[in-house]
Enzyme design. Structure first.
Site, PDB file in Angstrom:
ATOM      1  N   HIS A   1      52.702  41.834  26.373  1.00  0.00           N
ATOM      2  CA  HIS A   1      53.657  40.400  26.317  1.00  0.00           C
ATOM      3  C   HIS A   1      54.336  40.228  27.514  1.00  0.00           C
ATOM      4  O   HIS A   1      54.287  39.109  28.127  1.00  0.00           O
ATOM      5  CB  HIS A   1      54.497  40.427  25.108  1.00  0.00           C
ATOM      6  CG  HIS A   1      55.415  39.261  24.979  1.00  0.00           C
ATOM      7  ND1 HIS A   1      55.184  38.335  24.114  1.00  0.00           N
ATOM      8  CD2 HIS A   1      56.497  39.098  25.457  1.00  0.00           C
ATOM      9  CE1 HIS A   1      56.053  37.414  24.233  1.00  0.00           C
ATOM     10  NE2 HIS A   1      57.132  37.900  25.051  1.00  0.00           N
ATOM     11  N   GLU A   2      55.134  41.313  28.205  1.00  0.00           N
ATOM     12  CA  GLU A   2      55.923  41.077  29.187  1.00  0.00           C
ATOM     13  C   GLU A   2      54.941  41.040  30.635  1.00  0.00           C
ATOM     14  O   GLU A   2      55.275  40.478  31.462  1.00  0.00           O
ATOM     15  CB  GLU A   2      56.776  42.490  29.388  1.00  0.00           C
ATOM     16  CG  GLU A   2      57.892  42.624  28.214  1.00  0.00           C
ATOM     17  CD  GLU A   2      58.660  41.547  27.854  1.00  0.00           C
ATOM     18  OE1 GLU A   2      58.999  40.760  28.919  1.00  0.00           O
ATOM     19  OE2 GLU A   2      58.922  41.273  26.754  1.00  0.00           O
TER      20      GLU A   2
ATOM     21  N   HIS B   1      54.588  37.285  31.084  1.00  0.00           N
ATOM     22  CA  HIS B   1      55.911  36.883  31.947  1.00  0.00           C
ATOM     23  C   HIS B   1      55.463  37.172  33.274  1.00  0.00           C
ATOM     24  O   HIS B   1      55.936  36.570  34.156  1.00  0.00           O
ATOM     25  CB  HIS B   1      56.971  37.300  31.435  1.00  0.00           C
ATOM     26  CG  HIS B   1      57.201  36.844  29.862  1.00  0.00           C
ATOM     27  ND1 HIS B   1      57.021  35.814  29.466  1.00  0.00           N
ATOM     28  CD2 HIS B   1      57.721  37.406  28.615  1.00  0.00           C
ATOM     29  CE1 HIS B   1      57.458  35.395  28.260  1.00  0.00           C
ATOM     30  NE2 HIS B   1      57.746  36.551  27.613  1.00  0.00           N
TER      31      HIS B   1
END
Length: 368
Positions: free
Chosen positions: A22-23, A26
């Site tokens: 997920h990170e 980003h």
């Protein structure tokens, strides 16, 4: 002790991978849009390990494995930054100076990577182990249930409900749920012969005054299909990711409208327990569980709650429509409300987890 160690390790592996992916979404989106990333952290708290890469990003591994974060350079705007922070800004590499589309891409990339991870995991699972299918063959019958009273036994294949041929388990479940208390004939295939028997559909009370729904009281057999070619597995994985997303949102809507009990809402403790359980059944079970959790993480982060990615994305959409940012006051109040909501959901799900584990019953029996 062995079970506890397996649970802890499986939980750390499952959640660690999901948070990292997920990170990473980003992070890579920020790099693509020309934003410097100051910190990439897995977990919260005082770092256990930290190091800097060649572009100046600090990578952290922290002890509380309940999430993580990426800190883009200049994420705080001029209204919130200190003079020291503003003095350290690198021209052209700050988040707040980027066009609204670039900021939206950085925010949405996290959930998108969770969906991509699910597709990749499902593709590998279907290509090497096959795709599991739930058959309309009874695996187990609950005692005193509608099915047990009617005479349905394990290994019966339910082929007809009234005049309606049963195409799959989802079709059967939808029809049963819509007819609580109905008197109807059910046809099963047993040892190569079709048997028809009368059945009264069980009735389960709905939550918060909602209408009851029907229930048979059976579980169904699941079987693995043959391994698929890689292109076929990829297409199946995309379909499975879509279907799981739709089913998850439908289940959430049922909770919100009272059609389904909120007692089934689990939190991190339930995830840890399930991680340990699926770890007993091998790699395929862990991969499937991770894919399901990854989809859930992606969906949750897209909810329009201000503290989540979906809330920030909502503000950027409004900014793109209005041509100016949403007022700072509105954002502050919204983030406070969002934080309160998420904290309440966390406490509620943890309470559900502890109730599920029997803690409160144990306390009641040992206190007083």
């Amino acid at each position: 002790m062995h079970d506890l160690l397996r649970t802890v390790l499986a939980f750390a592996l499952v959640l660690g991978v999901l948070v990292f992916i997920h990170e990473l979404g980003h992070y890579l989106a920020a790099r693509w849009r020309g934003v410097h990333v100051e910190v990439f952290s897995i977990g919260f708290g005082k770092p256990l390990l930290r190091w800097h890469d060649s572009v100046g990003t600090e990578w952290r591994l922290c002890p509380v494995p309940l999430g993580g974060y990426v800190k883009p350079h200049g994420f705080e705007g001029p209204e919130d930054a200190t003079p020291e922070q503003m003095a350290a800004w690198q021209p052209g590499r700050t988040f707040h100076d980027k066009p609204v589309l670039s900021r939206a891409i950085v925010i949405v990339a996290g959930p998108v990577f969770n969906f991509l991870l699910a597709i990749i995991l499902f593709t590998g699972l279907f290509a090497f182990a096959g795709q599991p299918h739930i058959r309309n063959v009874v695996a187990d019958v609950m005692p005193n249930s509608a099915a047990a009273v009617a005479g349905i036994v394990p290994h019966d294949a339910i082929v007809r409900l009234g005049d309606h041929p049963i195409s799959d388990v989802a079709d059967l479940q939808a029809r049963v749920a819509a007819e609580p208390g109905a008197h109807i004939d059910v046809t099963v295939r047993r040892d190569g012969r079709d048997l028809t028997m009368p059945l009264t559909v069980g009735s389960v009370a709905g939550a918060k005054g909602q209408a009851p729904h029907g229930q048979l009281g059976v579980s169904f057999l699941a079987e693995m299909g043959a391994p698929q070619s890689l292109p076929h597995a990829f297409v199946s994985a995309v379909k499975e990711t879509w279907n799981v997303s739709v089913q998850t949102l439908a289940g959430l809507w049922q909770m919100l409208t009272g059609q389904h009990s909120t007692k089934d809402l689990g939190g991190p403790l339930r995830i840890a327990q399930m991680s340990g359980q699926v770890a007993q059944y091998g790699v395929s079970s862990i991969v499937s569980f991770m894919a399901l959790l990854s989809i859930n993480l992606g969906l949750i982060n897209l909810f329009p709650i201000p503290i989540l990615d979906g809330g920030r994305l909502m503000f950027y959409i409004l900014e793109g429509i209005m041509g100016r940012p949403v007022s700072r006051r509105v954002q502050q109040v919204s983030f406070q409300a969002g934080f309160a909501l998420i904290a309440s959901l966390f406490l509620f799900s943890t309470f559900n987890d502890l109730s599920h584990f029997g803690l409160f019953q144990w306390l009641a029996s040992h206190v007083g």
